[in-house]
Write a protein that holds these residues in place. Structure first.
Motif, PDB file in Angstrom:
ATOM      1  N   GLY A 129       5.664  16.395  -6.555  1.00 51.31           N
ATOM      2  CA  GLY A 129       4.213  16.215  -6.488  1.00 51.31           C
ATOM      3  C   GLY A 129       3.784  15.514  -5.219  1.00 51.31           C
ATOM      4  N   VAL A 130       4.534  14.477  -4.817  1.00 51.24           N
ATOM      5  CA  VAL A 130       4.217  13.757  -3.587  1.00 51.24           C
ATOM      6  C   VAL A 130       4.357  14.673  -2.375  1.00 51.24           C
ATOM      7  CG1 VAL A 130       4.988  11.903  -2.053  1.00 51.24           C
ATOM      8  CG2 VAL A 130       4.804  11.491  -4.504  1.00 51.24           C
TER       9      VAL A 130
ATOM     10  N   ALA B   5      11.169  11.884 -12.559  1.00 45.26           N
ATOM     11  CA  ALA B   5      11.283  11.610 -11.125  1.00 45.26           C
ATOM     12  C   ALA B   5      11.236  12.888 -10.287  1.00 45.26           C
ATOM     13  CB  ALA B   5      12.565  10.839 -10.847  1.00 45.26           C
ATOM     14  N   LEU B   6      11.824  13.968 -10.778  1.00 48.84           N
ATOM     15  CA  LEU B   6      11.843  15.220 -10.019  1.00 48.84           C
ATOM     16  C   LEU B   6      10.430  15.718  -9.763  1.00 48.84           C
ATOM     17  CD1 LEU B   6      13.293  17.637  -8.754  1.00 48.84           C
ATOM     18  CD2 LEU B   6      13.430  18.664 -11.038  1.00 48.84           C
TER      19      LEU B   6
ATOM     20  N   SER C 205      -1.245  12.331  -6.153  1.00 44.60           N
ATOM     21  CA  SER C 205      -0.338  13.254  -6.844  1.00 44.60           C
ATOM     22  C   SER C 205       0.018  12.788  -8.249  1.00 44.60           C
ATOM     23  CB  SER C 205       0.937  13.449  -6.015  1.00 44.60           C
ATOM     24  OG  SER C 205       1.603  12.215  -5.822  1.00 44.60           O
ATOM     25  N   MET C 206       0.356  11.506  -8.420  1.00 45.55           N
ATOM     26  CA  MET C 206       0.788  11.025  -9.728  1.00 45.55           C
ATOM     27  C   MET C 206      -0.325  11.064 -10.775  1.00 45.55           C
ATOM     28  SD  MET C 206       3.960  10.422 -10.196  1.00 45.55           S
ATOM     29  CE  MET C 206       4.045   9.240 -11.519  1.00 45.55           C
TER      30      MET C 206
ATOM     31  N   ILE D  94       0.833  -1.208   0.000  1.00 49.74           N
ATOM     32  CA  ILE D  94       0.000   0.000   0.000  1.00 49.74           C
ATOM     33  C   ILE D  94       0.865   1.254   0.000  1.00 49.74           C
ATOM     34  CG2 ILE D  94      -1.687   1.315   1.328  1.00 49.74           C
ATOM     35  CD1 ILE D  94      -2.872  -1.348   2.245  1.00 49.74           C
ATOM     36  N   LEU D  95       1.903   1.276   0.841  1.00 52.36           N
ATOM     37  CA  LEU D  95       2.770   2.457   0.886  1.00 52.36           C
ATOM     38  C   LEU D  95       3.557   2.640  -0.407  1.00 52.36           C
ATOM     39  CD1 LEU D  95       4.171   2.264   4.542  1.00 52.36           C
ATOM     40  CD2 LEU D  95       2.530   3.911   3.626  1.00 52.36           C
ATOM     41  N   ASN D  96       3.808   1.541  -1.104  1.00 52.37           N
ATOM     42  CA  ASN D  96       4.556   1.621  -2.353  1.00 52.37           C
ATOM     43  C   ASN D  96       3.789   2.373  -3.438  1.00 52.37           C
ATOM     44  OD1 ASN D  96       7.030   0.825  -3.751  1.00 52.37           O
ATOM     45  ND2 ASN D  96       5.724  -0.481  -5.007  1.00 52.37           N
ATOM     46  N   LEU D  97       2.479   2.581  -3.213  1.00 52.86           N
ATOM     47  CA  LEU D  97       1.689   3.374  -4.163  1.00 52.86           C
ATOM     48  C   LEU D  97       2.125   4.837  -4.155  1.00 52.86           C
ATOM     49  CD1 LEU D  97      -1.907   1.976  -3.523  1.00 52.86           C
ATOM     50  CD2 LEU D  97      -0.266   1.291  -5.273  1.00 52.86           C
ATOM     51  N   ILE D  98       2.733   5.282  -3.045  1.00 52.03           N
ATOM     52  CA  ILE D  98       3.268   6.643  -2.983  1.00 52.03           C
ATOM     53  C   ILE D  98       4.639   6.627  -3.646  1.00 52.03           C
ATOM     54  CG2 ILE D  98       3.917   8.562  -1.491  1.00 52.03           C
ATOM     55  CD1 ILE D  98       2.097   7.384   0.644  1.00 52.03           C
TER      56      ILE D  98
END
Length: 373
Positions: free
Chosen positions: A303-304, A297-298, A319-320, A236-240
């Motif tokens: 965004g995050v 990536a920047l 954000s993505m 779940i956290l990997n979605l960020i």
């Protein structure tokens, strides 16, 4: 009509960014559920269309996909609560393991510094009292936070239903913002936005599933306690983007430390997470999501961070897809095309400082598809 000077255009863009940011900060509690419902409703549109194609009444064709989402979220919550329940049952053993780790840490600190065990204990007690006082202040706002979560989750199904029911009105509203000669571009942008959001969100659901099964299963094979809980938290956290994986590693290490008196399982957990991440980033996820979301990536990290500061966890998760939708819009408007370039990861093959052709808004293509001056 006389065209505005370039400095005026850029000033208006920056002013618009400032106003949008202010509105998001002030109205995040209202706007975030709407944005979340918008993305989920787009993901449910194919199911809605399929049901309507088979003569299912419109209201039922909207309610059934929403029920599927509710059941899916309920299963995740049940699974997570069951794993947390197993963790709570092991609390006496966790307490002993934590004491052993703290004792080992205290001895190590005594060896490398002049602080004795007594001084360390006094320092820990002082900081513990400070943390307790802070916890008291945080607890006063916990009820408000919990109630806001329930309001958020309660409004989502309503927003999703209304967006699917009134989608034609919303589409007409969008088209009426533009002149008829721009409608083909608007139509293409809508279709591409729908495609990107569907592929991205469905890909994330698939990613959560296989990350939980793969990571949790491998950790189970190695005999790691709470393996499934570590797997689902990390998935779940990997979605960020970027930030979530780091937090997931830290939580995985902490859970392993509480369940083991030695450091061997910690090394195993870190190694397994690193292997699964490498497999996910380089083989599985690119094949599932493909190259539809081309965000550098920047901009993803910014965004995050900005999304988290504006709307907390929900802003980090959204954000993505928000950046991806904005890039689709920017790429199709002459006024904001430079922002689309900023968000994207299409690096020019030569430096714009040396080759003026790479400073243009429109890329110059050769027959081989390579940009040149």
């Amino acid at each position: 009509m006389k065209e505005l000077p370039l400095t005026v255009k850029r000033s208006l863009e920056l002013l618009g960014l400032l106003l949008v940011g202010t509105v998001l900060v002030i109205g995040s509690d209202i706007i975030m559920p709407v944005i979340m419902a918008f993305f989920i409703s787009i993901m449910l549109v194919p199911i809605y269309r399929w049901l309507r194609k088979h003569k299912v009444p419109e209201a039922l064709a909207i309610i059934l996909p929403i029920l599927m989402v509710v059941i899916f979220v309920g299963l995740i919550a049940w699974f997570f609560s069951a794993q947390v329940g197993n963790l709570v049952k092991d609390f006496p053993q966790i307490k002993q393991n934590v004491s052993k780790h703290l004792q080992a840490l205290s001895e190590w600190v005594s060896r490398i510094s002049h602080y004795s065990t007594t001084e360390q204990l006094a320092f820990i007690n002082k900081k513990s009292n400070d943390l307790l006082s802070m916890a008291g202040g945080m607890a006063s706002g916990a009820a408000v936070t919990l109630s806001s979560v329930f309001v958020f989750m309660g409004l989502l199904p309503i927003y999703i239903y209304l967006m699917l029911f009134y989608k034609d009105i919303l589409l007409r509203f969008v088209f009426m913002w533009f002149t008829p000669d721009h409608h083909p571009k608007v139509k293409d942008a809508i279709y591409e936005t729908e495609s990107i959001i569907k592929s991205y969100l469905v890909g994330l659901l698939i990613q959560v599933t296989y990350m939980t099964v793969l990571l949790g299963g491998v950790l189970l094979l190695f005999g790691i306690k709470h393996a499934l809980l570590i797997g689902v938290i990390f998935a779940i956290l990997n979605l960020i983007p970027y930030v979530g994986a780091l937090i997931g590693n830290i939580i995985g290490v902490l859970l392993t430390l509480t369940a083991s008196a030695t450091l061997g399982p910690v090394v195993t957990v870190l190694a397994v997470i690193a292997g699964v991440q490498f497999l996910d980033n380089n083989i599985l996820m690119p094949r599932i999501v493909g190259s539809k979301v081309k965000i550098n990536a920047l901009m993803a990290i910014l965004g995050v961070i900005v999304g988290g500061s504006i709307a907390g966890v929900s802003g980090m998760f959204l954000s993505m897809p928000i950046i991806a939708v904005l890039k689709v819009i920017f790429d199709r408007t002459e006024m904001f095309k430079q922002w689309g370039v900023l968000f994207g990861d299409e690096r020019p093959s030569k430096s714009p400082m040396k080759f003026p052709g790479f400073r243009k808004k429109e890329p110059v293509q050769t027959t081989a598809g390579v940009e040149k001056e």
